[in-house]
Write a protein that holds these residues in place. Structure first.
Motif, PDB file in Angstrom:
ATOM      1  N   SER A 115       0.777  -1.078  -0.165  1.00 46.07           N
ATOM      2  CA  SER A 115       0.115   0.035   0.049  1.00 46.07           C
ATOM      3  C   SER A 115       0.986   1.172  -0.079  1.00 46.07           C
ATOM      4  N   ALA A 116       0.305   2.476  -0.214  1.00 46.11           N
ATOM      5  CA  ALA A 116       0.985   3.592  -0.150  1.00 46.11           C
ATOM      6  C   ALA A 116       1.456   3.932   1.064  1.00 46.11           C
ATOM      7  N   ALA A 117       1.048   3.142   2.214  1.00 42.55           N
ATOM      8  CA  ALA A 117       1.541   3.431   3.683  1.00 42.55           C
ATOM      9  C   ALA A 117       3.029   2.675   3.809  1.00 42.55           C
ATOM     10  N   LEU A 118       3.251   1.748   2.793  1.00 40.55           N
ATOM     11  CA  LEU A 118       4.424   1.186   2.896  1.00 40.55           C
ATOM     12  C   LEU A 118       5.521   1.794   1.884  1.00 40.55           C
ATOM     13  N   THR A 119       5.125   2.012   0.697  1.00 37.73           N
ATOM     14  CA  THR A 119       6.058   2.497  -0.264  1.00 37.73           C
ATOM     15  C   THR A 119       5.552   3.431  -1.357  1.00 37.73           C
ATOM     16  N   ASP A 120       6.191   4.381  -1.826  1.00 41.11           N
ATOM     17  CA  ASP A 120       5.792   5.293  -2.827  1.00 41.11           C
ATOM     18  C   ASP A 120       6.548   4.914  -4.314  1.00 41.11           C
ATOM     19  N   SER A 121       7.262   3.818  -4.164  1.00 47.94           N
ATOM     20  CA  SER A 121       8.369   3.557  -5.189  1.00 47.94           C
ATOM     21  C   SER A 121       7.799   2.311  -6.088  1.00 47.94           C
ATOM     22  N   GLU A 122       6.481   1.917  -5.606  1.00 50.37           N
ATOM     23  CA  GLU A 122       5.819   0.906  -6.492  1.00 50.37           C
ATOM     24  C   GLU A 122       4.508   0.950  -6.441  1.00 50.37           C
ATOM     25  N   PRO A 123       3.685   0.412  -7.582  1.00 52.06           N
ATOM     26  CA  PRO A 123       2.214   0.544  -7.551  1.00 52.06           C
ATOM     27  C   PRO A 123       1.597  -0.433  -6.187  1.00 52.06           C
ATOM     28  N   ALA A 124       0.530  -0.130  -5.891  1.00 44.89           N
ATOM     29  CA  ALA A 124      -0.161  -0.982  -4.795  1.00 44.89           C
ATOM     30  C   ALA A 124      -0.554  -2.222  -5.200  1.00 44.89           C
ATOM     31  N   ARG A 125      -0.498  -3.166  -4.524  1.00 43.49           N
ATOM     32  CA  ARG A 125      -0.750  -4.449  -4.853  1.00 43.49           C
ATOM     33  C   ARG A 125      -1.646  -5.233  -3.776  1.00 43.49           C
ATOM     34  N   ASP A 126      -2.691  -5.822  -4.078  1.00 38.27           N
ATOM     35  CA  ASP A 126      -3.705  -6.687  -3.371  1.00 38.27           C
ATOM     36  C   ASP A 126      -2.684  -7.697  -2.590  1.00 38.27           C
TER      37      ASP A 126
END
Length: 280
Positions: free
Chosen positions: A73-84
């Motif tokens: 999620s965006a809370a974890l990283t801003d360097s890759e797309p969100a993933r389920d």
């Protein structure tokens, strides 16, 4: 190496079985969970594949578990797309299922069932320790020992010692684990803040009595060493036979670095532990 899928509580679980090098009819074995912050990692990463190959060459059969990952999620990283992804307890129950499968299949794979251990690295260490509690509480097959490499086993990262704080302070920013980062990662794994208190998710600070002999292998220059050291102390207070050591000169995740002399040294420690040569 045999690539298989086994039946799990949430569907098929990919595993890899790395058979011990020839030499004895029954080998010690390890059910192994890679790290990756619960949301990353796979069976190809060196911490999974290379470590398993090296242990197998040293006479240890390894069952490496491709458990389902938490979301990105965006809370974890801003360097890759969100993933389920999936939330606790999915990965935990899948590692438990893999251990039970290994216990059931010990004879077929030439495993000494009395020397079947459970382990993991980093977030995989939390999975392994939590599964050890599950198995303790459920009865049935139990691991002969627990092997935790630079584990994160607390929902809140413990305060580092003065010695460790000094080593953390000189690490580059991308090599440090800040308190807020750890909380975000852990909350991403469980989903609900109430899950942070579940001992099967984060065993640190809970009742550890009855766990098997445990090796805690820490990286020297690693914020998460605070969790490994605190957990070792908690195990000792609970009456568990525990050995704690740190690999000199290493940072977190050093088993992901095959060329790192510290990784080679750690493999020797792990082998000695798993074959029982340095345990009573």
């Amino acid at each position: 190496m045999d690539s298989l899928t086994i039946t799990g509580p949430y569907g098929a679980i990919p595993i890899r079985v790395y058979r011990a090098a020839a030499g004895s009819e029954q080998s010690p074995a390890l059910v192994w969970a890679h790290g990756g912050g619960f949301a990353w990692g796979d069976l190809e990463m060196p911490e999974a594949h290379w470590v398993s190959q090296q242990l197998a060459a040293r006479g240890i059969t390894v069952i490496s578990v491709g458990y389902r990952l938490a979301p990105v999620s965006a809370a974890l990283t801003d360097s890759e797309p969100a993933r389920d992804g999936v939330l606790f307890p999915v990965a935990s129950e899948e590692v438990a299922a893999a251990f039970c499968w290994a216990a059931d299949q010990a004879t077929a794979y030439g495993i000494d069932a009395d020397r079947l251990s459970l382990g993991g690295a980093s977030a995989g260490g939390a999975l392994a320790a939590g599964v050890a509690l599950r198995l303790r509480d459920a009865g049935g097959a139990q691991p002969a020992s627990l092997l935790l490499a630079y584990p994160l086993v607390h929902s809140v990262l413990p305060e580092p010692s003065t010695e460790l704080a000094q080593k953390i302070a000189v690490l580059p920013a991308d090599a440090r684990f800040e308190l807020d980062d750890v909380r975000a990662m852990n909350l991403n794994y469980v989903g609900d803040p109430a899950g942070l208190d579940n001992p099967y998710a984060f065993p640190g600070g809970h009742d550890l009595a009855g766990l098997p002999p445990t090796l805690v292998l820490n990286s020297e220059h690693d914020s998460l060493r605070a969790s490994g050291q605190a957990f070792a102390a908690e195990l000792a207070l609970a009456g568990v036979d525990v050995t704690v050591c740190q690999e000199p000169g290493t940072r977190h995740g050093h088993l992901n670095e095959p060329e790192n002399p510290g990784a080679q040294s750690s493999l020797r420690r792990m082998t000695a532990w798993l074959d029982g040569s340095n345990r009573g």
